[in-house]
Design a protein around this motif. Structure first.
Motif, short mmCIF file in Angstrom:
data_model
loop_
_atom_site.label_atom_id
_atom_site.label_comp_id
_atom_site.label_asym_id
_atom_site.label_seq_id
_atom_site.Cartn_x
_atom_site.Cartn_y
_atom_site.Cartn_z
N THR A 1 4.27 44.69 15.58
CA THR A 1 3.51 45.86 15.12
C THR A 1 2.31 45.37 14.33
OG1 THR A 1 5.54 47.17 14.93
CG2 THR A 1 3.62 47.99 13.76
N PHE A 2 1.13 45.92 14.66
CA PHE A 2 -0.11 45.64 13.92
C PHE A 2 -0.62 46.96 13.37
CE2 PHE A 2 -4.73 45.57 13.63
CZ PHE A 2 -4.90 44.54 12.72
N ILE A 3 -0.77 47.05 12.06
CA ILE A 3 -1.21 48.29 11.41
C ILE A 3 -2.74 48.34 11.40
CG2 ILE A 3 -1.09 49.74 9.34
CD1 ILE A 3 1.68 49.15 10.66
N ILE A 4 -3.28 49.41 11.99
CA ILE A 4 -4.73 49.61 12.03
C ILE A 4 -5.19 50.38 10.80
CG2 ILE A 4 -6.62 50.73 13.29
CD1 ILE A 4 -4.86 50.32 15.86
N ARG A 5 -4.44 51.46 10.48
CA ARG A 5 -4.83 52.35 9.38
C ARG A 5 -3.58 52.94 8.76
NH1 ARG A 5 -6.31 58.03 9.81
NH2 ARG A 5 -5.97 57.84 12.04
N GLY A 6 -3.58 53.09 7.44
CA GLY A 6 -2.44 53.68 6.74
C GLY A 6 -1.37 52.64 6.43
N LYS A 7 -0.13 53.12 6.25
CA LYS A 7 1.00 52.26 5.91
C LYS A 7 2.21 52.68 6.75
CE LYS A 7 0.97 53.30 1.42
NZ LYS A 7 1.24 53.27 -0.03
N LYS A 8 3.11 51.74 6.99
CA LYS A 8 4.33 52.03 7.73
C LYS A 8 5.50 51.34 7.03
CE LYS A 8 6.33 51.88 12.36
NZ LYS A 8 6.21 51.33 13.71
N GLN A 9 6.62 52.05 6.95
CA GLN A 9 7.81 51.49 6.32
C GLN A 9 8.82 51.07 7.37
OE1 GLN A 9 9.73 53.18 2.65
NE2 GLN A 9 11.29 53.77 4.14
N PHE A 10 9.45 49.92 7.13
CA PHE A 10 10.48 49.37 7.99
C PHE A 10 11.71 49.12 7.11
CE2 PHE A 10 6.32 48.05 9.24
CZ PHE A 10 6.29 48.00 10.63
N ILE A 11 12.87 49.57 7.53
CA ILE A 11 14.11 49.15 6.88
C ILE A 11 14.79 48.22 7.87
CG2 ILE A 11 16.30 49.82 5.85
CD1 ILE A 11 15.01 52.52 5.14
N ILE A 12 14.79 46.93 7.55
CA ILE A 12 15.25 45.89 8.46
C ILE A 12 16.54 45.30 7.92
CG2 ILE A 12 14.62 43.74 9.63
CD1 ILE A 12 11.65 44.49 8.85
N GLU A 13 17.66 45.65 8.56
CA GLU A 13 18.97 45.18 8.12
C GLU A 13 19.14 45.34 6.61
OE1 GLU A 13 20.16 41.55 10.14
OE2 GLU A 13 20.23 42.75 11.98
N GLY A 14 18.75 46.53 6.10
CA GLY A 14 18.94 46.87 4.70
C GLY A 14 17.78 46.54 3.78
N GLU A 15 16.81 45.74 4.24
CA GLU A 15 15.66 45.37 3.42
C GLU A 15 14.48 46.28 3.76
OE1 GLU A 15 12.63 41.60 2.63
OE2 GLU A 15 14.39 41.31 3.89
N THR A 16 13.85 46.87 2.73
CA THR A 16 12.69 47.74 2.94
C THR A 16 11.41 46.92 2.88
OG1 THR A 16 13.86 49.63 2.01
CG2 THR A 16 11.47 49.79 2.12
#
Length: 122
Positions: free
Chosen positions: A61-76
């Motif tokens: 994933t490449f973020i162009i604009r704004g922010k995105k949240q990922f919860i990856i195996e319990g880690e935010t």
């Protein structure tokens, strides 16, 4: 005449959604029947989220604009514009945009994204 060795994609497949997210697949199963890679331009509205999943593909994933949240195996993890991430296949993850602005990003999946491979939780 020789066959062209390139493909310009100016009519991506618009993936139907019910959550306000805009998904334009430029290359992948829906556009050119490519099962090896998919490339999509996405816009996730403020407040958007989807269920946890454990995909059978690597996702970049490449973020162009704004922010995105990922919860990856319990880690935010939160990514901002200009940042990127690779999440390895068979990793439990949840994607969301709990922020106040649209998040625009590019997602690349190998092998290509498929609902049969995403393994979303109910």
């Amino acid at each position: 005449m020789s066959k062209k060795k390139y493909t310009i994609q100016n009519t991506p497949f618009v993936v139907p959604t019910t959550d306000g997210k805009i998904i334009n697949e430029h290359f992948g199963r829906a556009t050119d029947n490519n099962s090896k890679i998919s490339i999509a331009h996405m816009k996730a509205p403020a407040g958007w989220s989807e269920p946890f999943q454990t995909p059978e593909f690597d996702e970049y994933t490449f973020i162009i604009r704004g922010k995105k949240q990922f919860i990856i195996e319990g880690e935010t993890v939160v990514l901002n514009a200009g940042e990127s991430i690779k999440i390895e296949k068979n990793t439990r993850v949840q994607y969301s945009n709990p922020f106040t602005e649209v998040c625009e990003y590019i997602a690349i999946c190998t092998p290509a994204f498929s609902m049969d491979l995403v393994n979303r939780e109910a």
